[in-house]
Scaffold this active site. Structure first.
Site, mmCIF file in Angstrom:
data_model
loop_
_atom_site.group_PDB
_atom_site.id
_atom_site.type_symbol
_atom_site.label_atom_id
_atom_site.label_comp_id
_atom_site.label_asym_id
_atom_site.label_seq_id
_atom_site.Cartn_x
_atom_site.Cartn_y
_atom_site.Cartn_z
ATOM 1 N N GLU B 34 -15.039 -24.309 0.175
ATOM 2 C CA GLU B 34 -15.069 -23.455 1.305
ATOM 3 C C GLU B 34 -13.992 -23.046 2.080
ATOM 4 O OE1 GLU B 34 -17.800 -25.804 3.963
ATOM 5 O OE2 GLU B 34 -19.242 -26.138 2.177
ATOM 6 N N GLU B 65 -22.396 -27.625 -0.225
ATOM 7 C CA GLU B 65 -21.666 -28.672 -0.823
ATOM 8 C C GLU B 65 -22.253 -29.541 -2.011
ATOM 9 O OE1 GLU B 65 -21.864 -28.570 2.491
ATOM 10 O OE2 GLU B 65 -19.950 -28.165 3.249
ATOM 11 N N PHE B 88 -14.319 -31.790 5.416
ATOM 12 C CA PHE B 88 -14.353 -32.941 6.066
ATOM 13 C C PHE B 88 -15.127 -34.327 5.261
ATOM 14 C CE2 PHE B 88 -13.530 -30.063 9.574
ATOM 15 C CZ PHE B 88 -12.761 -30.652 10.314
ATOM 16 N N ASP B 90 -16.872 -36.326 6.192
ATOM 17 C CA ASP B 90 -18.435 -36.569 6.666
ATOM 18 C C ASP B 90 -19.225 -35.772 5.693
ATOM 19 O OD1 ASP B 90 -17.300 -37.528 9.885
ATOM 20 O OD2 ASP B 90 -16.017 -35.856 8.676
ATOM 21 N N PHE B 91 -18.842 -34.710 5.132
ATOM 22 C CA PHE B 91 -19.814 -33.820 4.601
ATOM 23 C C PHE B 91 -19.979 -34.325 2.990
ATOM 24 C CE2 PHE B 91 -17.815 -30.039 7.052
ATOM 25 C CZ PHE B 91 -18.036 -30.703 8.167
ATOM 26 N N HIS B 134 -17.101 -35.485 12.547
ATOM 27 C CA HIS B 134 -16.172 -34.934 11.890
ATOM 28 C C HIS B 134 -14.857 -35.839 11.764
ATOM 29 C CE1 HIS B 134 -18.151 -31.018 12.377
ATOM 30 N NE2 HIS B 134 -17.131 -30.343 11.710
#
Ligand code: TPP
Lengths: 330, 332
Positions: B34, B65, B88, B90-91, B134
């Site tokens: 992205e 993702e 990030f 987290d994703f 995040h």
């Protein structure tokens, strides 16, 4: 006759029609043996039979080149065979033998074969949609004109991944065909209980062209597939093909008592009136492409081929125990 | 490593240079993610790559993702070497089926027939006041899965050499970059072509009284603590595994045997985390040479909070490590 169906009849030559019949029979007879192996407790694990749906795999794979890619599902024997896999190595894989396609490490739900463009069957419902789209991405990147076909059941329409990759495939005009095999049931639940709205509209919402075809008619599947595949190869981008079909047996071979989700009568109707092999056989006779005796002889020949393949697999050795730690990393 | 020079690069510059070199070297290497093209990612790690390689090599994807990671898996199987950027760490949760059930399994399940040579770059680390969605360091999750390799560099030079190796590797490799280091950490980076093999730890500082085994951002913390310890006469060795899988067990064990004490420090959660594994390896390998238990320090077992003073409590600091090391040395 519309111009389209006229063209379809023309491209579905006598030779191809006979070949398609043989291929469907091979899938049906392969699975007869799978059922037998499982019932005799010779086969470990689960087996999900494709019987009833043969016209889809055969119709589509006949429209592909050998190097083109396919991804398959837990119900994948038909896709593998139609793409050119060898029954000996498939049975060996189903029995967990060293000679199998994956050295016995994959089993029924994971047969993969680079030689026939088979990127692998997948036991995660919807799990291969990214892979098929990725193969189409590399085809475009490497400019090698290959097409990828992603087979999945209607149960996978509930997975979000489909909508992520449809969006990207359409934006990037990737040569991938999403083939939805709607056999009416997601495991033990009728698809109408799980699927909101119109199936094809889900694809057309992304601007992806979508078509519906009778999945019991191998000629119809082939001609639709051929148009979509040729178009994708020429740069026309992705397509979605909904094939309406039915699975004759349980969700897997152990699913015997299924009255609670569908009637015997329904099964019987499909088997007697909508069977893809019977229907195509009738067409072959009607067109004068062959005679009944030849079809009967073909059936025995294919049954013998499959029996021999089973014998090969039963006699084959298991992998050496050292194999357990091999192929974790390349 | 070849001729070291005075040249200093930031961590982000080193990553960018590795990618640029590998893309020049191999036309199959491409980037998917992205805002990776013109924007060069929100962290500006990839700035300039699209200018050199174009949008046919650097692909801006939709915010999908699972979708583009899955596409990378299929592309890697069929002749491309994609580098996926997950903004990030987290994703990563959204890519888990593709990485855990697909990428990690395909080579094994196919009996070695298909390979998945891809890299997934992502971040770890708190301290940016970014709150709980995040700020996580989830690298332990991926170490748990056979079939994946996990790289976690701590310096610009390591980042460059390890990323180049990861791109050339035939397996799915996850590459973790601490987002606090991208622009804040500078270091010498050799000018010539070099790679660093996966599975080789490095002793970042030699010492004799205690081993501080540290990863990623915690290497700087350990080096800072080692300076403080030196002032009170304790000589600390700092060892960075650099890759968590494959893991260079020998270097860790040898260091602990030599110093007889060890603390493992990592920014992931302490519970069931990377520190637990490393501490076990050291305990099993060096038990009879140890003068005390192997201690572990990781993030507190809480979602990382937003409020600055609260967030600062959650991540190990030089002072915490100094205190723990001092105590361990005085007890034994
Ligand atoms: C992600 C995931 N969820 C659930 C399952 C369990 N499961 C296996 S097959 C199946 C039903 C699939 O239905 P459909 O996609 O219509 O394919 P069909 O079996 O009808 O060919 C389910 C729920 C699974 N394998 N993967």
């Amino acid at each position: 006759m519309t111009p389209q169906t006229e063209e379809a009849v023309n491209t579905f030559s006598k030779e191809l029609a006979l070949h398609a019949y043989r291929q469907m029979l091979r899938i049906r007879m392969f699975e007869e043996q799978v059922n037998e192996l499982y019932t005799r407790a010779l086969m470990p694990g689960l087996a999900h039979l494709y019987s009833g749906e043969e016209a889809i795999a055969v119709g589509i794979c006949e429209a592909l080149k050998k190097e083109d890619y396919v991804t398959s599902t837990h119900r994948g024997h038909g896709h593998c065979l139609a793409k050119g896999a060898t029954p000996n190595l498939m049975f060996a894989e189903l029995l967990g033998k060293e000679a199998g396609y994956c050295h016995g490490k994959g089993g029924s739900m994971h047969i993969a074969d680079p030689a026939t463009g088979n990127l692998g069957a997948n036991a995660i419902v919807g799990g291969s949609m990214g892979i098929a789209t990725g193969a189409a991405f590399s085809s475009k990147y490497l400019k090698n004109d290959l097409v990828a076909v992603c087979f999945f059941g209607e149960g996978a329409l509930g997975q979000g991944l489909l909508y992520e990759v449809l969006n990207i495939a359409q934006l990037w005009k990737l040569p991938v065909i999403y083939v939805c095999e709607n056999n009416l049931y997601n495991e033990y639940t009728h698809y109408s209980e799980t699927t909101a709205g119109d199936i094809c509209a889900r694809a057309t919402a992304f601007g992806v062209k979508a078509e519906t075809v009778d999945g019991q008619d191998v000629q119809a599947v082939y001609s639709k597939a051929k148009q979509l595949i040729d178009d994708a190869r020429a740069g026309g981008g992705p397509a979605f093909l909904l094939c309406n079909t039915y699975r004759y047996t349980g969700h897997h071979v152990g699913d015997i008592n299924r009255d609670y989700y569908r009637t015997k009568q329904e099964e019987q109707e499909w088997k007697t009136r909508r069977d893809p092999i019977l229907l195509h056989g009738e067409r072959l006779l009607h067109e004068g492409f062959t005679d009944k005796a030849t079809l009967d002889a073909l059936e025995s020949e294919v049954r013998e081929e499959m029996k021999a393949a089973v014998e090969f697999a039963i006699a084959a050795p298991y992998p050496a125990l050292e194999e357990v730690e091999m192929h974790v990393y390349a | 490593m070849p001729d070291t020079t005075d040249r200093e690069l930031t961590f982000a510059q080193a990553v960018r240079e590795a990618l640029a070199e590998e893309m020049r070297h191999d036309s199959r290497v491409c980037i998917l993610g992205e805002d990776v093209a013109e924007a060069g990612t929100p962290f500006k790690v990839l700035s300039g790559l699209v200018e050199e390689f174009g949008t046919n090599r650097v692909f801006d994807t939709p915010i999908s993702e699972a979708g583009f990671t899955g596409i990378a898996v299929g592309a890697a199987m069929t002749g491309i070497r994609p580098v996926v950027d997950i903004m990030f760490g987290d994703f990563l949760t959204l890519t888990m089926d593709q990485m855990v059930n697909q990428a990690a399994k395909i080579h094994y399940m196919s009996g070695g027939k298909w390979k998945v040579p891809m890299v997934l770059r992502t971040t770890l680390g708190a301290s940016r006041r970014s709150a709980a969605q995040h700020s996580q360091s989830l690298h332990a999750w991926l170490c748990h899965v056979p079939g994946l390799k996990v790289v976690i560099p701590s310096t610009p030079a390591d980042a460059k050499g390890l990323l180049k190796t990861a791109i050339r590797d035939e397996n799915p490799v996850i590459f973790f970059e601490d987002k606090m280091m991208h622009h804040k950490l500078k270091g010498p980076v050799p000018t010539g072509e070099y790679t660093i093999p996966l599975g080789v730890a490095e002793v970042k500082r030699i010492g004799k009284d205690i081993s501080l085994i540290a990863t990623s951002s915690m290497v700087q913390v350990a080096l800072g603590a080692a300076d403080m310890l030196a002032e009170i006469g304790i000589s600390a060795e700092v060892v960075d595994p650099r890759t968590l899988w494959p893991l260079d067990e020998k270097t860790l064990i040898d260091s602990a045997k030599k110093t007889s004490r060890a603390i493992v420090i990592d920014e992931g959660y302490g519970r069931y985390g990377v520190t637990s594994e490393l501490a076990s390896v050291i305990s099993e390998g060096a038990f009879y040479d140890l003068d005390g238990p192997v201690l572990r320090m990781g993030a507190m077992h809480v979602p990382i909070p937003f409020s600055p003073p609260l967030e600062d409590l959650t991540v190990p600091t030089e002072k915490m490590l100094f205190d723990a090391a001092k105590k361990l040395c005085s007890k034994s």
